[in-house]
Design a protein around this motif. Structure first.
Motif, short mmCIF file in Angstrom:
data_model
loop_
_atom_site.label_atom_id
_atom_site.label_comp_id
_atom_site.label_asym_id
_atom_site.label_seq_id
_atom_site.Cartn_x
_atom_site.Cartn_y
_atom_site.Cartn_z
N LYS A 3 0.87 -1.15 0.04
CA LYS A 3 -0.23 -0.09 0.14
C LYS A 3 0.87 1.32 -0.03
CE LYS A 3 -3.54 -0.05 2.62
NZ LYS A 3 -4.23 -0.63 4.16
N GLU A 10 2.56 1.67 -3.44
CA GLU A 10 1.53 2.27 -4.71
C GLU A 10 1.36 3.80 -4.44
OE1 GLU A 10 -2.10 0.23 -6.36
OE2 GLU A 10 -2.81 0.79 -4.58
N GLU A 69 -5.30 -5.34 -1.56
CA GLU A 69 -5.25 -4.03 -0.86
C GLU A 69 -4.80 -2.96 -1.71
OE1 GLU A 69 -6.86 -3.67 2.06
OE2 GLU A 69 -7.66 -5.70 1.99
N THR A 70 -4.57 -3.10 -3.05
CA THR A 70 -3.74 -2.26 -3.83
C THR A 70 -4.59 -2.36 -5.12
OG1 THR A 70 -2.39 -3.89 -4.51
CG2 THR A 70 -1.63 -2.06 -2.90
N THR A 71 -4.67 -1.30 -6.13
CA THR A 71 -5.40 -1.06 -7.08
C THR A 71 -4.57 -1.17 -8.37
OG1 THR A 71 -5.28 1.31 -7.03
CG2 THR A 71 -7.19 0.08 -5.87
N LEU A 95 -0.69 -1.40 -8.28
CA LEU A 95 0.76 -1.89 -8.21
C LEU A 95 0.90 -3.23 -8.79
CD1 LEU A 95 3.21 -1.14 -6.78
CD2 LEU A 95 2.49 -2.58 -4.59
#
Length: 305
Positions: A20, A23, A50-52, A54
């Motif tokens: 996170k 990113e 939990e990332t979009t 990366l």
């Protein structure tokens, strides 16, 4: 600049936070060694949720220790768990001392082994029926192969001519370790790009991984690198690419110096043909935290450029 960092931490929760943070700081990717967390794939899948945007890649999973059909299924599971594109599969045959001396397996034909392995992998990753008969593998995959929910790029750890051909002809590119700008320019880039062009494939990715430390005393930084990375200089595969790069050892391949010098060295990698830089930050001096922070601050600035 497409700049990524090394992934890995003491706990899965910390690995998720690490992703996170990367990113948020504008880095394009995190790269995970095969031994991270015992096996990095579970942590990568959780970090991917939990990332979009990366990219999360392996650097690399060993081929000899896992059947290619199983690797396809493991990769598909990670992609499904992430719920988005962004997982990249980096694979490689590792090294003779590891495969023969530790695992007790033959390393007699790593080039042939890797080529057959990649042919099976690409078929499975593309959702094709996996039927293959070669010298090392005879596979009738049938319904045992899971088609990934999202495209999974495949990178091959390629330092020699045959593996660079394989990476260009069959895969999406290569992920390197210890290849400096000269090695990329005179050896890696021309070989892999020629191989890709020869079969009509798109321009291949070249992810260049090197140790990086921003420090005002370059000699001190190289001494630290010599202590941390000396082992790579005795492995024949890395020794070959170090020699091509005209450097004596890993410490000389490392990117070190003040902000201006490190910026110039990273730019040299891109100018040589690298499409991405994987910066493996290492500490110099007694204040390890401050050292890492200084290096990361510069890389963050470059990633935003």
């Amino acid at each position: 600049m497409r700049i990524g960092l090394s992934g890995g931490a003491a706990t899965v929760d910390r690995m998720i936070e690490q992703a996170k943070e990367a990113e948020a700081d504008g880095f394009t990717s995190l790269w995970y060694a095969s031994g991270v967390g015992g096996d990095p794939l579970v942590a990568m899948a959780l970090a991917g949720r939990e990332t979009t945007s990366l990219e999360l890649g392996t650097s690399v999973l060993q081929t000899y220790t896992c059947h290619p059909v199983l690797i396809v299924n493991r990769a598909a599971s990670v992609s499904a768990a992430m719920g988005r594109p962004g997982f990249t599969l980096g694979i490689g045959p590792s090294h003779q001392p590891v495969i023969e001396d530790i695992y007790g397996m033959s390393y007699a034909y790593p080039g042939r082994h890797t080529e057959e392995y990649v042919r099976i992998l690409t078929a499975g990753l593309n959702g094709e029926t996996v039927n293959f008969v070669g010298e090392d593998f005879r596979v009738r995959g049938g319904q045992r192969v899971t088609t990934p929910a999202a495209p999974i790029p495949l990178l091959v750890a390629a330092l020699g001519p045959r593996l660079l051909r394989i990476a260009g002809e069959l895969a999406d590119g290569t992920i390197l370790w210890m290849g400096n700008a000269r090695a990329v320019e005179v050896h890696v880039s021309p070989r892999i790009r020629k191989a890709a062009a020869g079969v009509g494939r798109p321009e291949p990715r070249i992810v260049a991984g090197l140790p990086v430390a921003v420090h005002s005393d370059a000699d001190k930084a190289r001494h630290a690198a010599s202590e941390l990375f000396a082992g790579y200089g005795i492995l024949p595969n890395y020794r070959r690419v170090l020699d091509i790069g005209h450097v004596d050892g890993p410490a000389d391949a490392a990117i070190v110096g003040d902000e201006e010098s490190v910026t110039a060295q990273i730019q040299e990698l891109f100018d040589a043909g690298a499409t991405d830089v994987w910066a493996a930050i290492f500490p110099v001096g007694d204040d390890r935290r401050a050292s890492r922070q200084r290096t990361r601050a510069l890389l963050k600035e470059l990633a935003a450029a």
